[in-house]
Every structure is written in structure tokens, then in C-alpha cells.
Write a protein that holds these residues in place. Structure first.
Motif, PDB file in Angstrom:
ATOM      1  N   LEU A 202      19.294  81.813   8.761  1.00 20.32           N
ATOM      2  CA  LEU A 202      19.360  80.855   7.659  1.00 20.32           C
ATOM      3  C   LEU A 202      19.559  81.541   6.305  1.00 20.32           C
ATOM      4  N   GLY A 203      19.555  82.866   6.300  1.00 17.20           N
ATOM      5  CA  GLY A 203      19.713  83.571   5.035  1.00 17.20           C
ATOM      6  C   GLY A 203      18.553  83.344   4.071  1.00 17.20           C
ATOM      7  N   GLY A 271      13.980  74.426  11.357  1.00 18.18           N
ATOM      8  CA  GLY A 271      15.156  73.622  11.700  1.00 18.18           C
ATOM      9  C   GLY A 271      16.241  73.768  10.663  1.00 18.18           C
ATOM     10  N   ASN A 272      16.668  72.644  10.123  1.00 10.79           N
ATOM     11  CA  ASN A 272      17.699  72.660   9.099  1.00 10.79           C
ATOM     12  C   ASN A 272      17.081  72.680   7.707  1.00 10.79           C
ATOM     13  N   PHE A 273      16.362  73.753   7.413  1.00 12.97           N
ATOM     14  CA  PHE A 273      15.777  73.921   6.082  1.00 12.97           C
ATOM     15  C   PHE A 273      14.797  72.802   5.736  1.00 12.97           C
TER      16      PHE A 273
ATOM     17  N   MET B   1      19.932  74.243  19.412  1.00  8.65           N
ATOM     18  CA  MET B   1      19.857  74.880  18.091  1.00  8.65           C
ATOM     19  C   MET B   1      19.386  73.861  17.065  1.00  8.65           C
ATOM     20  N   PRO B   2      18.620  74.324  16.102  1.00  8.96           N
ATOM     21  CA  PRO B   2      18.140  73.393  15.098  1.00  8.96           C
ATOM     22  C   PRO B   2      19.244  72.874  14.166  1.00  8.96           C
ATOM     23  N   ASN B   3      20.407  73.509  14.188  1.00  3.84           N
ATOM     24  CA  ASN B   3      21.459  73.078  13.282  1.00  3.84           C
ATOM     25  C   ASN B   3      22.042  71.747  13.775  1.00  3.84           C
ATOM     26  N   SER B   4      21.618  70.664  13.155  1.00  2.00           N
ATOM     27  CA  SER B   4      22.070  69.358  13.617  1.00  2.00           C
ATOM     28  C   SER B   4      23.501  69.150  13.151  1.00  2.00           C
ATOM     29  N   ILE B   6      24.967  67.226  11.036  1.00  2.00           N
ATOM     30  CA  ILE B   6      25.155  66.499   9.787  1.00  2.00           C
ATOM     31  C   ILE B   6      26.582  66.681   9.267  1.00  2.00           C
ATOM     32  N   GLU B  21      28.076  77.749  11.466  1.00  2.00           N
ATOM     33  CA  GLU B  21      27.145  77.451  12.547  1.00  2.00           C
ATOM     34  C   GLU B  21      27.042  75.938  12.692  1.00  2.00           C
ATOM     35  N   GLY B 122      20.410  77.037   1.986  1.00  2.00           N
ATOM     36  CA  GLY B 122      20.064  75.685   2.429  1.00  2.00           C
ATOM     37  C   GLY B 122      20.403  74.613   1.420  1.00  2.00           C
ATOM     38  N   HIS B 125      23.066  72.029   2.659  1.00  2.00           N
ATOM     39  CA  HIS B 125      22.485  71.022   3.546  1.00  2.00           C
ATOM     40  C   HIS B 125      21.651  70.027   2.756  1.00  2.00           C
ATOM     41  N   HIS B 145      22.894  82.287   2.769  1.00  2.00           N
ATOM     42  CA  HIS B 145      23.054  81.589   4.041  1.00  2.00           C
ATOM     43  C   HIS B 145      24.501  81.631   4.529  1.00  2.00           C
ATOM     44  N   LEU B 213      22.385  87.269  16.213  1.00  2.00           N
ATOM     45  CA  LEU B 213      23.573  86.500  15.828  1.00  2.00           C
ATOM     46  C   LEU B 213      24.790  86.882  16.674  1.00  2.00           C
TER      47      LEU B 213
END
Lengths: 425, 330
Positions: A202-203, A271-273, B1-4, B6, B21, B122, B125, B145, B213
Motif C-alpha cells: 500500500l506504500g 484492506g483498501n486504506f 485481495m483486499p483491493n476491491s 471500486i 493492483e 491511499g 481511493h 502507493h 509483490l
């Protein structure tokens, strides 16, 4: 006022038992267990059939944001949340605004609790240094006399190891407990997530384990040097649990707690921040979570706390690194704790001891045990009642939960403090 | 993966462009193909197509940028968008207006698309979660990020010179720790089935667990460059000398600077890339930067086509073939 609680299952934390016993209360004390004392006549009877009777919970780390941050919370809102959730005693860290470094602030807190509170006992932890500035010692003797139960610099750094050593020496002379959240501020830097694969992906600026363990190693050495009775708060790392276990084995006068969310969440939950997952110390990894659970079960970790940090909506409505850390925890403390029993981490009496007898004994507080002659701070819990966590239904002013949508079992039907019913569902 | 997802709408089409990602190979390939259809636009007398006509794009830069911002602006102009560019003084937003207020005030001006660069990881997002339905967010760099359009123009460049990713060895050299470009590149290269992705950096500039990664780690530039087909150099920020991350620029160049001599270890037809702006003599020798293997300037011009491609896909048009006739809106 006399009260008879009948048919309930009493959780005895001292003897690690669960027994169906009637409890008799009079003048703020427990006067009988199993049988009424001679001449006892109850003004009120509560039938607790199928329910548990526990000592009132003592949360050894909860921020009420009062004085100073009314947009986040206040004594009225948070003590209401406390008693609704079975918490009868709250130790509050000194980083209020102004900090708890003088008798006037201690008196203000007690006064507000008397005026606006909901009967929960509030135990201020005094600042270890003036203004939490880390340089000059606070007036610990006066603060003790005014009712501070321990001393801490909360999350504020001390200027040097020398200041820390002297503060611990001085506290020892006052027979005062020192509370330390081990944290090396240089290693913390601007970090906001555990240093590992998730922060890398996530950096996010990261926080290494050594931010906690390097500080803890030094703190333990200073306990050995000074003999000051010291409580380590909100441990987050497997290596910290090992260090505390070894230090205890050497007989050092130390104790420890961990925040209950660390036993359920890991950095994956970011998750997504999700800024509700931003905490300091950060959510770590599965191995840390498992080690904390093991440390809790084997007695290395003496207490569980909510590490309650209520926030206004705007504090979390920011990109992750800019949001404010902390979770609103009063509304979920008991339900999460009961999950540990369901997940076989430890027995119900042993779990409840971490939330009652142990903090009472470490911080020198009333209550914490159900026994004849003890303060009548009790709660009655329906262990089977099912509910779904919804921040909108929180009593705390802080809706910043990390457990939105979780399934919970167990809720408080009565809270009694000093023998009086202060909450009833 | 938590990356939904969106970033995608219900039909799996791009709605926002926030991170590599969470996307799949098909979308990346579509971006590259679409960008290909736009490269010819630059060669026309009238360099415009009306794909974004009537749309308003706000370029919101909370961090300084020259190249990214200007190529976004050119891409928007060539797509005939109306443009609002703001360099937001971050100290002013910290003091007064919250980020969301800034965003919502602009939304009230009927902005259709935001191109945002912000110093917090972030943040893209975050903005995407809070814009109104129908408004899109393009990430022009969020903290450490991702910087997904930069990665896509790098992929475009690699494909332009190497055609296929599956046999390639790619080395990314330099400050991986602080680099959003590197993170996006690593995801993109792996999604496109690159044979091997290497990261080469001193340990102080290497993120913990970076191997998760999908990269192999090298402490040594000379070993890491062996037989690679693509060398991507990252910019070394001068402020890294403070805070004990590195001893000196001189020592960095000695260990990790790309010289002509070191480049010999790579494949003879290896290309050299740099997202810019480069520090000559710190991470890269001038002779390499201006040398025949360098494709650094081509990267910049491809950047316009790639950004046009992403924006046109977001408004639902894949390139020129399905769009209205070009040149109508001069």
C-alpha cells in the motif's frame, strides 16, 4: 439499600469458578454469597436466571477526551457507554487537554464525573512529567493525594533515558505505579502501518516492531535498575510478549496489558486504506496476534483493555496516513472478550480476571472480585443474546469502530455500582 | 485481495483509474492498444479529437509536478476537454478547508473527472470513495502507493520496443521504498506476464517483504543487471541523504549509478528508461541518458497517448475506431 440477585451464575475470578449462587448486597457492599446474612431484608430482587454475574469490568486504558476535546467525546457520553457495556471503572491516561499534571485537572475530572457522569468510577492516571513535556517531573505526591492511580507519559516521548530513570526512581519513592506504552519515537517516525508486506504493497509509511521492542528492552532495564513497579500498556508484538515473560520470570515488578482489538485484527484488515484500522501501535500480523493470545492465556499479559479512543467523524474522514489513530472500544470490549472464551483462548473466569481482578490489583482499585465484603460493583450478562455490531447504535460518542458488522454474543442486562443499579436494559 | 473493484463499473469497465493492483491483464492490454490508436493524433496538423468535448476535467495537484501534469493537460486538450488546473497549496488546506470540502466545492462546478496527485498513500481511493456517482478519479500519484498512468506509459514503451513481455527480464533500480512508480510498474509487469522482475537497491531504500509483490531482490547493481532486457532507473530524491538513508550521492553513484560500463552487463539490445526527472551523475551517467539505448524521451511522448487512452476508456470509448470523426473541434 439492599438488593438480592437470585438464580444467577456467579463467575468467581479469584477461585476460577462458575457457581449458581444468590448474591446479597447492602450499603454498597457484597454482604452475602449463597446465603443471606442474618436479618437481611431485600428491598429489591433481581432474577438472574440463565445469566452470568460478573464483577464490574475495569478498563485500564480508555480515553474520555474530557477535558479538552468535546467534539470527540466527554465524561457524560463515555461513562454512559461504559455502564451500558458493563464497565464500572475506567483508568484514563493523562493526555487530556490540559494534561492531567496538576491537582486542578484531577479535581475537574472528578467534579465533572459527579455532575454529569453515570456513576462509573473514573481513575485518572497522572502525567509523569509536567505538561507531558518529558523534561520536568510532575508533582507526583500531590497528584497521588488527589487520587491519581498511576503515572504515565502516555504517547509523549521523554527527553532522555535520564529523565525516565529519575521519574521511575521518584515514582518508586511514592509507591506509585508507572504505566509505559513502549514506543521509540525515532523508529515510529511518521509510520502508520506495521512494517511488512501490507505496508509495502500500500506504500504506507511503516512502523517496525523495534519501535516497540527496542523501547521495551530499555524500559525493562530501567525497571531492573530502579525497582519501580511498572505496567506496560498496549503491547502489540510477539517479541514483546517474550520479553515481558522473561522479565517476569526474573522477578521484576512488572505487569502488562494489550488492547483487545490486537487479539482479533491484523494489518490485512487495513484492506483498501480503511482509516478505522489505523492504530498506534499498529495492527500487526497473525504471528503477533497468536503470541498475544498465548501470552494472555499463560498469564504474561495480565489485563485486557479497550484502548478506547473515540473520534469525531472528520478525524477519520481523511486519507489513511492523515487520519487520527485509535478505535472506539467501549461498546465492543465485553463482546470481543467473550469471543475469546468461545474461541477457547481461555476460560471464562480467567478471561474475566483480566478485565476485573487483575487491573484492580495492579492499579489498586476497589472491586474486581465477587466476595463478601467487596465493593458491590457487579454486572449481569446475558451470554446468549445475539447482536450485530453497528456503530450507529454505539452509546459512545465515537463511532469509529473496527468491528462494523461483526456478530457478537453477550450483552449486559444490569450494571450495579456501589450496590445501585446504574444501568438496566 | 483486499483491493476491491471500486475502479470498475458493473460491466467490468474502467470507472476510476486508481491503481494497477486490482486490474487484470485484459484491461492493461486494452489501455496499451487504445494508446496505440492515439499516437497518430500527435502527427496531425490539428491534434484534437472530440472524445471529451463538453466534459470538464480538473487537475488537482497537491504536490508539485511538471511532466505528469503537463502531459495530462495535453492529453485532455487533445481530447477536447475543458480543463481546470489547480496547484493546491497544501498548507492552506491543512489550516482551513478539509480535503473533502475542496473536492466537493469543485464537484459543485460540474467536474466530470478529477486527475489528482496527493502526498498521502491511499488518497486516490479516498477521493474515489467520496465523489458523486458518475464522477471519475484518475490517480496521478498518491504518496508512495501507486502512479498507474506512469506505469502504463512505461509498459507502452516496453511493448513498443520489445513487443512481448513473456520473455523479458526487467530490472528496476533505485529508491524502491519511496517509489509509487516502482509499485505500479511491478504490478503491471507481473500482470503482463513478464518473465522476471528484479529490484535493485541499497537495503535502506528497499521495502520490507518486497518479494511478496513478485520480484527478486538484488543488493548489487552489477549482478542485478546481468542479461536484463529493460533497465528502469528511478529518481533519487536529494533529501534521502538526510535521515541516514544513504551516505552520499558519490557513494550511491559508485554502487548504484548506471554507467555505460555497467550497462554492458545487460542484454546488448537492452533499453534504458527513467520516469524523470533524472539526476545526471547521481543515478545515471549522462552518456547513458543520452545514449542510443535510452528511450527516456520517447517515454514522455507516449505518456500523452496513454493518458488519452485511459481517459477515453473511462468515458466509455475505446480509442478512435469507435469515436466520432477526428478533427472536428479545432
Amino acid at each position: 439499600m439492599s438488593l438480592h440477585i437470585c438464580n444467577g451464575r456467579v463467575v468467581g475470578v479469584a477461585e476460577s469458578s462458575i457457581r449458581t449462587l444468590d448474591v446479597y448486597l447492602q450499603n454498597g457492599k457484597i454482604v452475602g454469597l449463597g446465603s443471606a446474612p442474618n436479618g437481611f431484608r431485600a428491598k429489591q430482587v433481581i432474577d438472574a436466571e440463565n445469566r452470568l454475574i460478573l464483577p464490574g469490568l475495569i478498563d485500564c486504558q480508555a480515553r474520555l477526551r474530557d477535558p479538552g476535546e468535546p467534539e470527540k467525546a466527554n465524561i457524560e457520553s463515555e461513562t454512559r457507554a461504559a455502564v451500558k457495556n458493563g464497565i464500572t471503572g475506567l483508568c484514563i491516561p493523562p493526555d487530556t487537554q490540559p494534561p492531567i499534571d496538576n491537582s486542578a485537572t484531577v479535581e475537574l475530572i472528578h467534579h465533572r464525573n459527579e455532575m454529569f457522569g453515570h456513576q462509573a468510577r473514573v481513575f485518572p492516571i497522572g502525567a509523569l512529567t509536567r505538561g507531558l513535556g518529558g523534561e520536568q517531573l510532575s508533582n507526583m505526591a500531590s497528584l497521588c493525594a488527589n487520587g491519581c492511580v498511576a503515572f504515565s507519559n502516555a504517547k509523549h516521548p521523554l527527553a532522555s533515558n535520564l529523565v525516565q530513570r529519575r521519574a521511575m526512581d521518584y515514582a518508586r519513592g511514592q509507591q506509585a505505579l508507572v504505566v509505559i506504552q513502549p514506543l521509540d519515537h525515532d523508529l515510529l517516525g511518521s509510520g502508520c502501518a506495521h512494517e511488512g508486506a501490507i505496508a509495502t504493497r500500500l506504500g504506507l509509511p511503516s512502523i517496525p516492531e523495534a519501535a516497540e521492542t527496542a523501547a521495551l528492552a530499555k524500559d525493562i532495564e530501567l525497571v531492573a535498575q530502579t525497582g519501580a513497579r511498572t505496567h506496560f500498556g498496549q503491547l502489540s508484538c510477539a517479541r514483546s510478549v517474550d520479553m515481558v515473560r522473561r522479565a517476569k520470570a526474573k522477578g521484576l515488578p512488572i505487569s502488562a496489558d494489550c488492547a483487545i482489538h490486537q487479539l482479533f485484527l491484523t494489518d490485512h484488515d487495513i484492506g483498501n486504506f480503511d482509516s478505522n484500522m489505523l492504530t498506534i501501535p499498529p495492527l500487526r500480523v497473525q504471528a503477533d496476534r497468536d503470541a498475544l493470545r498465548k501470552g494472555l492465556a499463560d498469564g504474561t499479559i495480565d489485563c485486557l483493555c479497550s484502548d478506547h479512543q473515540p473520534h469525531e467523524v472528520d478525524a477519520k474522514l481523511k486519507p489513511f496516513p492523515s487520519a487520527e489513530p485509535g478505535i472506539s472500544g467501549l461498546d465492543t470490549l465485553l463482546a470481543l472478550a467473550l469471543r475469546l472464551v468461545a474461541e477457547d483462548v481461555l476460560s471464562l473466569p480467567d478471561l474475566i480476571a483480566k478485565l476485573t481482578m487483575n487491573p484492580a490489583s495492579i492499579f489498586g482499585l476497589p472491586g474486581g472480585n465477587i466476595g463478601v465484603g467487596e465493593a458491590a460493583d457487579l454486572i449481569i450478562v446475558d451470554p446468549d443474546s445475539h447482536w450485530i455490531c453497528d456503530a450507529a447504535a454505539f452509546v459512545s460518542k465515537g463511532k469509529n469502530t473496527a468491528f462494523q458488522g461483526w456478530d457478537f454474543h453477550g450483552s449486559v442486562t444490569h450494571t450495579l455500582i456501589d450496590g445501585k443499579v446504574v444501568y438496566q436494559s | 485481495m483486499p483491493n476491491s473493484n471500486i475502479q470498475l463499473d458493473d460491466n467490468g469497465r474502467l470507472r476510476h483509474f486508481l491503481s494497477i493492483e486490482g486490474l487484470d491483464q485484459a484491461i492493461l492490454t486494452e489501455i496499451l492498444d487504445t494508446a496505440g490508436s492515439f499516437t497518430s493524433v500527435a502527427d496531425r496538423t490539428i491534434k484534437k479529437v472530440p472524445i471529451l468535448r463538453g466534459k470538464t476535467v480538473a487537475n488537482l495537484f497537491f504536490e508539485a509536478s511538471t511532466r505528469t501534469r503537463s502531459t495530462f493537460e495535453l492529453a485532455e486538450q487533445r481530447l477536447s476537454a475543458d480543463i481546470l488546473s489547480l496547484n493546491v497549496d497544501t498548507s492552506a488546506t491543512v489550516k482551513g478547508e478539509s480535503l473533502l470540502d475542496t473536492l466537493q466545492n469543485l464537484e459543485a462546478m460540474q467536474i466530470d473527472m478529477f486527475v489528482i496527485r496527493h502526498q498521502d498513500s491511499g488518497s486516490a481511493h479516498f477521493f474515489a470513495q467520496h465523489v458523486r456517482p458518475g464522477v471519475s478519479v484518475l490517480n496521478a500519484g498518491d504518496g508512495q502507493h501507486e502512479h498507474p498512468t506512469q506505469a502504463m506509459l512505461d509498459m507502452y514503451t516496453i511493448r513498443h520496443y520489445k513487443r512481448d513481455f513473456s520473455g523479458l527480464r526487467v530490472a528496476i533500480v533505485g529508491d524502491i521504498l519511496h517509489s509509487r512508480v516502482a509499485r505500479s510498474q511491478i504490478h503491471a509487469l507481473n500482470l503482463l506476464n513478464t518473465a522476471e522482475v528484479r529490484v535493485i537497491a541499497p537495503r535502506t531504500l528497499m521495502p520490507v517483504a518486497v518479494e511478496s509483490l513478485g520480484v527478486s531482490i538484488y543488493d548489487d547493481l552489477e549482478k542485478g543487471l546481468a542479461d536484463v532486457d529493460v533497465v528502469i532507473m528511478l529518481r533519487l530524491q536529494r533529501e534521502r541523504m538526510r535521515g541516514a538513508l544513504l551516505p552520499s550521492e558519490k557513494e550511491y553513484f559508485r554502487k548504484f549509478g548506471l554507467s555505460q560500463e555497467r550497462l554492458q552487463r545487460a542484454s546488448p539490445d537492452a533499453i534504458v528508461m527513467h520516469p524523470g526527472p533524472a539526476n545526471r551523475g547521481v543515478e545515471i551517467e549522462s552518456s547513458v541518458m543520452d545514449g542510443k539505448q535510452s528511450v527516456i524521451l520517447q517515454q514522455v511522448s507516449f505518456g500523452i497517448s496513454v493518458r488519452m487512452a485511459v481517459m477515453s476508456m473511462i468515458v466509455g470509448q475505446s480509442g478512435l475506431s469507435s469515436g466520432p470523426q477526428p478533427g472536428g473541434d479545432a
